[in-house]
Design a protein around this motif. Structure first.
Motif, PDB file in Angstrom:
ATOM      1  N   VAL A 162       0.833  -1.207   0.000  1.00  0.00           N
ATOM      2  CA  VAL A 162       0.000   0.000   0.000  1.00  0.00           C
ATOM      3  C   VAL A 162       0.865   1.255   0.000  1.00  0.00           C
ATOM      4  O   VAL A 162       0.660   2.184  -0.807  1.00  0.00           O
ATOM      5  CB  VAL A 162      -0.951  -0.006   1.204  1.00  0.00           C
ATOM      6  CG1 VAL A 162      -1.680   1.329   1.324  1.00  0.00           C
ATOM      7  CG2 VAL A 162      -1.952  -1.141   1.086  1.00  0.00           C
ATOM      8  N   TYR A 163       1.861   1.296   0.875  1.00  0.00           N
ATOM      9  CA  TYR A 163       2.703   2.491   0.964  1.00  0.00           C
ATOM     10  C   TYR A 163       3.634   2.616  -0.231  1.00  0.00           C
ATOM     11  O   TYR A 163       3.962   3.730  -0.649  1.00  0.00           O
ATOM     12  CB  TYR A 163       3.501   2.481   2.270  1.00  0.00           C
ATOM     13  CG  TYR A 163       2.730   3.066   3.428  1.00  0.00           C
ATOM     14  CD1 TYR A 163       2.738   4.436   3.662  1.00  0.00           C
ATOM     15  CD2 TYR A 163       1.983   2.255   4.273  1.00  0.00           C
ATOM     16  CE1 TYR A 163       2.021   4.980   4.716  1.00  0.00           C
ATOM     17  CE2 TYR A 163       1.263   2.803   5.330  1.00  0.00           C
ATOM     18  CZ  TYR A 163       1.291   4.159   5.543  1.00  0.00           C
ATOM     19  OH  TYR A 163       0.574   4.708   6.580  1.00  0.00           O
ATOM     20  N   ALA A 164       4.068   1.512  -0.812  1.00  0.00           N
ATOM     21  CA  ALA A 164       4.901   1.584  -2.004  1.00  0.00           C
ATOM     22  C   ALA A 164       4.120   2.184  -3.172  1.00  0.00           C
ATOM     23  O   ALA A 164       4.647   3.011  -3.928  1.00  0.00           O
ATOM     24  CB  ALA A 164       5.423   0.199  -2.369  1.00  0.00           C
ATOM     25  N   CYS A 165       2.868   1.788  -3.321  1.00  0.00           N
ATOM     26  CA  CYS A 165       2.023   2.364  -4.382  1.00  0.00           C
ATOM     27  C   CYS A 165       1.800   3.848  -4.139  1.00  0.00           C
ATOM     28  O   CYS A 165       1.862   4.663  -5.068  1.00  0.00           O
ATOM     29  CB  CYS A 165       0.695   1.627  -4.458  1.00  0.00           C
ATOM     30  SG  CYS A 165       0.819  -0.085  -5.032  1.00  0.00           S
ATOM     31  N   TYR A 166       1.553   4.207  -2.888  1.00  0.00           N
ATOM     32  CA  TYR A 166       1.305   5.614  -2.568  1.00  0.00           C
ATOM     33  C   TYR A 166       2.550   6.477  -2.804  1.00  0.00           C
ATOM     34  O   TYR A 166       2.486   7.516  -3.470  1.00  0.00           O
ATOM     35  CB  TYR A 166       0.852   5.733  -1.115  1.00  0.00           C
ATOM     36  CG  TYR A 166       0.892   7.145  -0.576  1.00  0.00           C
ATOM     37  CD1 TYR A 166      -0.026   8.100  -0.996  1.00  0.00           C
ATOM     38  CD2 TYR A 166       1.863   7.530   0.353  1.00  0.00           C
ATOM     39  CE1 TYR A 166       0.016   9.397  -0.505  1.00  0.00           C
ATOM     40  CE2 TYR A 166       1.913   8.821   0.848  1.00  0.00           C
ATOM     41  CZ  TYR A 166       0.991   9.747   0.409  1.00  0.00           C
ATOM     42  OH  TYR A 166       1.040  11.027   0.889  1.00  0.00           O
ATOM     43  N   VAL A 167       3.685   6.049  -2.290  1.00  0.00           N
ATOM     44  CA  VAL A 167       4.909   6.838  -2.420  1.00  0.00           C
ATOM     45  C   VAL A 167       5.360   6.906  -3.877  1.00  0.00           C
ATOM     46  O   VAL A 167       5.819   7.950  -4.344  1.00  0.00           O
ATOM     47  CB  VAL A 167       6.015   6.251  -1.520  1.00  0.00           C
ATOM     48  CG1 VAL A 167       7.337   6.989  -1.737  1.00  0.00           C
ATOM     49  CG2 VAL A 167       5.609   6.335  -0.060  1.00  0.00           C
TER      50      VAL A 167
END
Length: 226
Positions: A162-167
C-alpha cells in the motif's frame, strides 16, 4: 510533511521486513530449508531495492518492490497451506522445502518452546545419515510457528504494498511537475530573449503555492499568447 511521512513510514516497514527476513533466513539455514532460503534471499534483495528507491526518489524501483510483494504474499500463503496440510499437501510425503534432497524439517521441530527431544536408538526407519527422534511437551508445535512467521510476513507485505504504491505515485507526480516547471522556465527565458517571437505551447496546470506565484504564472501565460 505528508510526503515525508509516507516515505518515513515505508522505510520503517522495509526495515521491519528486512529484520524479519534475516531472522527467518537464519532459522531456515539451521533447518536446511533450501527453498525458503532462496525465497528469503530474493526477498531481502527486493526490500533493499525498495529502500533505495524510497531514499533516492526512484518510483520505478518502488513499482518493482510492490510487484515482488505480490509474489511474496503468494509464497507465504503456500507455506501456510503446506504446514497446515491443506488439500493434498503432506509434510510426511512432500519435502518441497528441501527440494526433496533430504528429510530435514523445520528447525523449530526440535527447538520449539518447551519441546523435549528423545532420540530413538537402533531404529530401522532412519536412513544412514539421519536419526529418529520423538518430540513432546511443546508449548507450540513447529507448524504453527512457521504459520505465524508467514502470517507476519504477509501482514508486513500488505502494508508495504500500500505504501509503495502511494509513495511511487507521489514521486511520479513530483517528477511530472518538475518537467512542467522546466518547460515553463525555458518558455519564459525564450520570451525574454525575443519578446516578439510567437511562442505556442500546450497549456498545462500548475497549482500555485501563494498569490505572488499565481500572478506571476498568469502574467507570463497571458504574455505568451498575446
Amino acid at each position: 510533511m505528508g510526503k515525508c511521512d509516507g516515505r518515513c513510514t515505508l522505510l520503517v516497514i522495509c526495515s521491519l521486513q528486512l529484520v524479519a527476513a534475516l531472522q527467518r533466513q537464519v532459522f531456515d539455514f539451521l533447518g536446511y530449508q533450501w527453498a525458503p532460503i532462496l525465497a528469503n534471499f530474493l526477498h531481502i534483495m527486493a526490500v533493499i531495492l525498495g529502500m533505495f528507491g524510497t531514499v533516492q526518489f526512484r518510483f520505478r524501483y518502488l513499482i518493482f518492490y510492490a510487484v515482488w510483494l505480490v509474489v511474496w504474499v503468494g509464497w507465504n500463503s503456500f507455506i501456510i497451506c503446506f504446514y497446515l496440510e491443506v488439500g493434498n499437501l503432506s509434510q510426511d510425503r512432500d519435502f518441497l522445502m528441501t527440494f526433496n534432497t533430504s528429510l530435514h524439517r523445520s528447525w523449530w521441530m526440535e527447538h520449539g518452546p518447551g519441546c523435549l527431544v528423545t532420540p530413538v536408538l537402533d531404529s530401522r526407519m532412519a536412513p544412514d545419515d539421519h536419526h529418529v527422534i520423538t518430540v513432546s511437551g511443546c508449548l507450540l508445535d513447529y507448524q504453527y510457528i512457521e504459520v505465524l512467521s508467514s502470517a507476519i510476513q504477509i501482514l508486513l507485505a500488505l502494508f508495504g504494498f500500500v505504501y509503495a504504491c502511494y509513495v511511487s505515485k507521489v514521486f511520479q507526480d513530483d517528477e511530472d511537475s518538475c518537467e512542467y516547471l522546466s518547460l515553463l522556465t525555458k518558455i519564459v527565458a525564450l520570451e525574454k530573449t525575443d519578446p516578439e517571437l510567437d511562442v505556442c505551447f500546450v497549456c498545462f496546470f500548475i497549482a500555485p503555492t501563494d498569490s505572488a506565484n499565481q500572478s506571476y504564472l498568469t502574467r507570463h501565460h497571458m504574455t505568451l499568447f498575446l
